[in-house]
Design a protein around this motif. Sequence first.
Motif, PDB file in Angstrom:
ATOM      1  N   THR A   1      28.939  29.667  30.289  1.00 31.84           N
ATOM      2  CA  THR A   1      30.384  29.747  30.430  1.00 31.84           C
ATOM      3  C   THR A   1      30.763  31.028  31.164  1.00 31.84           C
ATOM      4  O   THR A   1      30.183  32.086  30.927  1.00 31.84           O
ATOM      5  N   SER A   2      31.750  30.937  32.040  1.00 33.56           N
ATOM      6  CA  SER A   2      32.184  32.128  32.768  1.00 33.56           C
ATOM      7  C   SER A   2      32.936  33.075  31.840  1.00 33.56           C
ATOM      8  O   SER A   2      33.509  32.654  30.820  1.00 33.56           O
ATOM      9  N   LEU A   3      32.931  34.343  32.203  1.00 39.35           N
ATOM     10  CA  LEU A   3      33.640  35.348  31.404  1.00 39.35           C
ATOM     11  C   LEU A   3      35.131  35.041  31.361  1.00 39.35           C
ATOM     12  O   LEU A   3      35.772  35.176  30.309  1.00 39.35           O
ATOM     13  N   LEU A   4      35.683  34.582  32.488  1.00 41.93           N
ATOM     14  CA  LEU A   4      37.109  34.281  32.541  1.00 41.93           C
ATOM     15  C   LEU A   4      37.487  33.195  31.539  1.00 41.93           C
ATOM     16  O   LEU A   4      38.480  33.325  30.808  1.00 41.93           O
ATOM     17  N   LYS A   5      36.680  32.144  31.486  1.00 45.21           N
ATOM     18  CA  LYS A   5      36.986  31.035  30.572  1.00 45.21           C
ATOM     19  C   LYS A   5      36.918  31.490  29.115  1.00 45.21           C
ATOM     20  O   LYS A   5      37.746  31.084  28.293  1.00 45.21           O
ATOM     21  N   ALA A   6      35.932  32.341  28.821  1.00 45.80           N
ATOM     22  CA  ALA A   6      35.806  32.834  27.439  1.00 45.80           C
ATOM     23  C   ALA A   6      37.003  33.702  27.066  1.00 45.80           C
ATOM     24  O   ALA A   6      37.543  33.597  25.952  1.00 45.80           O
ATOM     25  N   LEU A   7      37.437  34.545  27.986  1.00 47.89           N
ATOM     26  CA  LEU A   7      38.554  35.455  27.695  1.00 47.89           C
ATOM     27  C   LEU A   7      39.875  34.704  27.589  1.00 47.89           C
ATOM     28  O   LEU A   7      40.830  35.194  26.978  1.00 47.89           O
TER      29      LEU A   7
END
Length: 286
Positions: free
Chosen positions: A244-250
């Motif tokens: 998962t990308s960092l953006l999606k997690a944040l």
Amino acid sequence: MASSALQDDSDDGMDEFMDKFKTQKYKNAFSESNWQEEFEKVPMFMKTAPEEINPQTHPELACLQSIIHDDDRPPEEQAKCLKDEGNEYFKEKDYKKAILTYTAGLKKNCSDQDINTVLLTNRAAAHFHLGNMRSALNDAVAAKKIKPDHLKALIRGAQCCMELRNFAEAIQWCDAGLKLHPTDKKLQELRAAADKQKRAAERDARKAKAKEKKEHSEKEALLAAIKLFFEDEEETLYQVDPETSLLKALQHKRCFVKAGTPSFIVLVKGSSFWKQFLTGKKTQRL
């Protein structure tokens, strides 16, 4: 009388010319101070040719050059002279000038295919010494098309392929040459060297592939073992897929960033710390 008159005519004033030196000094004579410099201007005694032939400073050399490059002569004669001139540059290890001269010879488009073949193989040799392996190989190929049994072209083609690390092609050149020249030692040596290098390259390729496969497996195993979590304000853990990308997690509504720095908990699945840390914790998947 007639004989005497004829003799006087044939002398063409030489006696009168020579008599002048009894009373006059020859203006263009070498002196003790400049005789070495003057000798260097005489084509027969030159140790090295000048970079550019100036008719004012080297009139004799300019005259010889004009004779050599006389366009009124047959193309075969011009190409041969250029071949010989290129060979002189080659002997002096001036390979760039040799290439230019051989090229000029080829541009004469002479009908003597033996001369054209030698021009190509000699130019290939000059390119080879300069490290221009592709150009050298192209010349060897062209020479081989004209004369398939030309030994130097076959050897040069194999050598170029060796330098380019195309060992399979080098073997093909050697095999083609050995069919025509089965006792040639140079081709035999090149064939053996090419086969050895080919085997070594194949072995190295297998090792590199096995190493790459091992590293890929280790990476897959590591990714499978690593588990990522972030913790919300209520101390609930949310498991994040490592892909998962960092953006999606944040962007998850329960993910909070404190002091401008996102934080994640990294655990190794199945480890003793994994079991201890997760004891009594609530976990959810994204």
